[in-house]
Design a protein around this motif. Sequence first.
Motif, mmCIF file in Angstrom:
data_model
loop_
_atom_site.group_PDB
_atom_site.id
_atom_site.type_symbol
_atom_site.label_atom_id
_atom_site.label_comp_id
_atom_site.label_asym_id
_atom_site.label_seq_id
_atom_site.Cartn_x
_atom_site.Cartn_y
_atom_site.Cartn_z
ATOM 1 N N VAL A 199 -7.447 -5.244 -2.926
ATOM 2 C CA VAL A 199 -7.647 -4.074 -2.055
ATOM 3 C C VAL A 199 -6.622 -2.992 -2.379
ATOM 4 C CG1 VAL A 199 -7.551 -3.248 0.327
ATOM 5 C CG2 VAL A 199 -8.758 -5.372 -0.206
ATOM 6 N N ASN A 200 -5.368 -3.378 -2.528
ATOM 7 C CA ASN A 200 -4.320 -2.397 -2.826
ATOM 8 C C ASN A 200 -4.585 -1.671 -4.135
ATOM 9 O OD1 ASN A 200 -2.973 -3.093 -0.492
ATOM 10 N ND2 ASN A 200 -1.405 -4.311 -1.501
ATOM 11 N N ARG A 201 -4.924 -2.419 -5.182
ATOM 12 C CA ARG A 201 -5.163 -1.783 -6.479
ATOM 13 C C ARG A 201 -6.363 -0.849 -6.411
ATOM 14 N NH1 ARG A 201 -1.293 -3.662 -6.241
ATOM 15 N NH2 ARG A 201 -0.111 -5.115 -7.538
ATOM 16 N N ALA A 202 -7.430 -1.320 -5.796
ATOM 17 C CA ALA A 202 -8.662 -0.536 -5.755
ATOM 18 C C ALA A 202 -8.510 0.741 -4.941
ATOM 19 C CB ALA A 202 -9.803 -1.385 -5.185
ATOM 20 N N LEU A 203 -7.640 0.712 -3.911
ATOM 21 C CA LEU A 203 -7.468 1.873 -3.040
ATOM 22 C C LEU A 203 -6.194 2.650 -3.364
ATOM 23 C CD1 LEU A 203 -8.668 0.301 0.312
ATOM 24 C CD2 LEU A 203 -9.955 1.723 -1.277
ATOM 25 N N ASN A 204 -5.571 2.291 -4.498
ATOM 26 C CA ASN A 204 -4.378 2.997 -4.972
ATOM 27 C C ASN A 204 -3.263 2.960 -3.933
ATOM 28 O OD1 ASN A 204 -2.874 4.418 -6.888
ATOM 29 N ND2 ASN A 204 -3.509 6.410 -6.080
ATOM 30 N N ARG A 205 -3.007 1.775 -3.411
ATOM 31 C CA ARG A 205 -1.954 1.568 -2.419
ATOM 32 C C ARG A 205 -0.915 0.597 -2.961
ATOM 33 N NH1 ARG A 205 -3.906 1.250 3.751
ATOM 34 N NH2 ARG A 205 -1.991 0.029 3.770
ATOM 35 N N GLY A 206 0.363 0.929 -2.724
ATOM 36 C CA GLY A 206 1.454 0.013 -3.054
ATOM 37 C C GLY A 206 1.532 -0.339 -4.527
ATOM 38 N N PRO A 207 2.239 -1.450 -4.847
ATOM 39 C CA PRO A 207 2.971 -2.331 -3.935
ATOM 40 C C PRO A 207 4.112 -1.589 -3.220
ATOM 41 C CG PRO A 207 2.737 -3.335 -6.117
ATOM 42 C CD PRO A 207 2.354 -1.908 -6.246
ATOM 43 N N GLY A 209 11.084 17.040 -3.276
ATOM 44 C CA GLY A 209 9.782 17.233 -3.918
ATOM 45 C C GLY A 209 8.958 15.970 -4.066
ATOM 46 N N ALA A 210 9.444 14.867 -3.530
ATOM 47 C CA ALA A 210 8.707 13.614 -3.668
ATOM 48 C C ALA A 210 7.430 13.634 -2.837
ATOM 49 C CB ALA A 210 9.571 12.431 -3.251
ATOM 50 N N LYS A 211 6.383 13.026 -3.376
ATOM 51 C CA LYS A 211 5.142 12.881 -2.624
ATOM 52 C C LYS A 211 5.362 11.865 -1.506
ATOM 53 C CE LYS A 211 0.509 10.932 -2.952
ATOM 54 N NZ LYS A 211 -0.425 10.139 -3.772
ATOM 55 N N THR A 212 4.908 12.204 -0.314
ATOM 56 C CA THR A 212 5.037 11.284 0.818
ATOM 57 C C THR A 212 3.664 11.032 1.428
ATOM 58 O OG1 THR A 212 5.431 13.065 2.405
ATOM 59 C CG2 THR A 212 7.374 12.086 1.348
ATOM 60 N N GLY A 213 3.576 9.985 2.203
ATOM 61 C CA GLY A 213 2.306 9.676 2.844
ATOM 62 C C GLY A 213 2.480 8.590 3.891
ATOM 63 N N GLU A 214 1.368 8.147 4.440
ATOM 64 C CA GLU A 214 1.395 7.128 5.487
ATOM 65 C C GLU A 214 0.221 6.187 5.289
ATOM 66 O OE1 GLU A 214 1.680 6.890 10.394
ATOM 67 O OE2 GLU A 214 1.613 8.818 9.355
ATOM 68 N N HIS A 215 0.473 4.905 5.417
ATOM 69 C CA HIS A 215 -0.577 3.901 5.293
ATOM 70 C C HIS A 215 -0.606 3.005 6.529
ATOM 71 C CE1 HIS A 215 -0.594 4.152 0.613
ATOM 72 N NE2 HIS A 215 -1.591 4.843 1.125
ATOM 73 N N LYS A 216 -1.782 2.715 6.991
ATOM 74 C CA LYS A 216 -1.965 1.793 8.104
ATOM 75 C C LYS A 216 -2.217 0.382 7.573
ATOM 76 C CE LYS A 216 -1.704 4.675 11.599
ATOM 77 N NZ LYS A 216 -0.605 4.548 12.587
ATOM 78 N N ALA A 217 -1.706 -0.608 8.288
ATOM 79 C CA ALA A 217 -1.950 -1.993 7.917
ATOM 80 C C ALA A 217 -3.433 -2.312 8.077
ATOM 81 C CB ALA A 217 -1.115 -2.926 8.782
ATOM 82 N N TYR A 218 -3.932 -3.220 7.244
ATOM 83 C CA TYR A 218 -5.329 -3.605 7.377
ATOM 84 C C TYR A 218 -5.519 -5.118 7.519
ATOM 85 C CZ TYR A 218 -4.834 -4.304 2.297
ATOM 86 O OH TYR A 218 -4.419 -4.698 1.044
ATOM 87 N N LEU A 219 -4.437 -5.872 7.573
ATOM 88 C CA LEU A 219 -4.514 -7.286 7.910
ATOM 89 C C LEU A 219 -3.191 -7.708 8.501
ATOM 90 C CD1 LEU A 219 -4.406 -9.511 4.660
ATOM 91 C CD2 LEU A 219 -3.349 -7.291 4.895
ATOM 92 N N ALA A 232 -12.041 -4.836 -13.735
ATOM 93 C CA ALA A 232 -11.007 -5.278 -14.673
ATOM 94 C C ALA A 232 -10.619 -4.148 -15.618
ATOM 95 C CB ALA A 232 -11.481 -6.492 -15.455
ATOM 96 N N ASN A 233 -11.616 -3.405 -16.109
ATOM 97 C CA ASN A 233 -11.333 -2.286 -17.004
ATOM 98 C C ASN A 233 -10.533 -1.192 -16.306
ATOM 99 O OD1 ASN A 233 -12.706 -3.584 -19.027
ATOM 100 N ND2 ASN A 233 -14.505 -2.268 -18.996
ATOM 101 N N LEU A 234 -10.728 -1.052 -15.006
ATOM 102 C CA LEU A 234 -9.997 -0.065 -14.222
ATOM 103 C C LEU A 234 -8.616 -0.584 -13.794
ATOM 104 C CD1 LEU A 234 -12.931 1.216 -11.982
ATOM 105 C CD2 LEU A 234 -11.738 2.529 -13.748
ATOM 106 N N LYS A 235 -8.304 -1.825 -14.189
ATOM 107 C CA LYS A 235 -7.009 -2.471 -13.876
ATOM 108 C C LYS A 235 -6.853 -2.777 -12.388
ATOM 109 C CE LYS A 235 -5.309 -2.034 -18.154
ATOM 110 N NZ LYS A 235 -6.498 -1.577 -18.879
ATOM 111 N N TYR A 236 -7.985 -2.924 -11.692
ATOM 112 C CA TYR A 236 -7.931 -3.256 -10.275
ATOM 113 C C TYR A 236 -7.839 -4.765 -10.058
ATOM 114 C CZ TYR A 236 -9.520 1.552 -9.430
ATOM 115 O OH TYR A 236 -9.645 2.919 -9.392
#
Length: 220
Positions: A170-178, A15-25, A142-146
């Motif tokens: 970028v990761n925080r703002a786009l809800n990616r990782g760590p 039941g775990a959420k899965t996904g895929e991310h592409k590298a951006y740098l 900052a208020n959004l913790k990004y």
Amino acid sequence: PAKTVVEPTTRIPAGAKTGEHKAYLSGYTDGCFRPQKEITRAEAAVIVAKFVNTSSLANKNNVSFPDVPNTHWAKSAIEIVAKAGLFKGYPDGNFRPDDTIKRGEFVTVIYKLLDLKPSSRLSNNFTDVANHWARDYILELANLKYINGYSDKTFKPENKIKRDECVVIVNRALNRGPLNGAKLNFSDVPENYWAYRDIAEGAIDHKYYVDSNGEEVIIK
């Protein structure tokens, strides 16, 4: 006959959420990532352009800059971010692709990328942004913790942003990782480096699942 050894895959919880991310740098040809290297406006444009919905730009006029010829390595990315209104040129009409980008400037680009709206109540947790032109953009993220400031309660908006700071924002703002469980091969990013998992998130194409703690884990 010799047996084929199959690398075991990560055991994914039911039941775990899965996904895929592409590298951006990416790293450099010498095997380094250079996390402390400052990034240029052209480099920032290439990163940000990967997250722009280009179909929304179909009816917008092309934006050109005299110092970004058709042969420039970042020409297409600069055109995308300029058409999207994320980057602007200077009064002289130039883009200045080789100028380094500052922390306040990069935060403003991310704010615009996310299409955020100004908040009426912004708490200021930094001692050095009250009169800065990017104050509202900085405080909103900052208020959004990004984004975070430094231990001395400053944000240093005029400091040039480094590659490790860039990837974390970028990761925080786009809800990616760590990204957990990934192995980096950069000679200058040891496992105990403060942004190791965030650099892994940005530099590796990966499939992932989200564990019970809400952490992103690579599927090998």
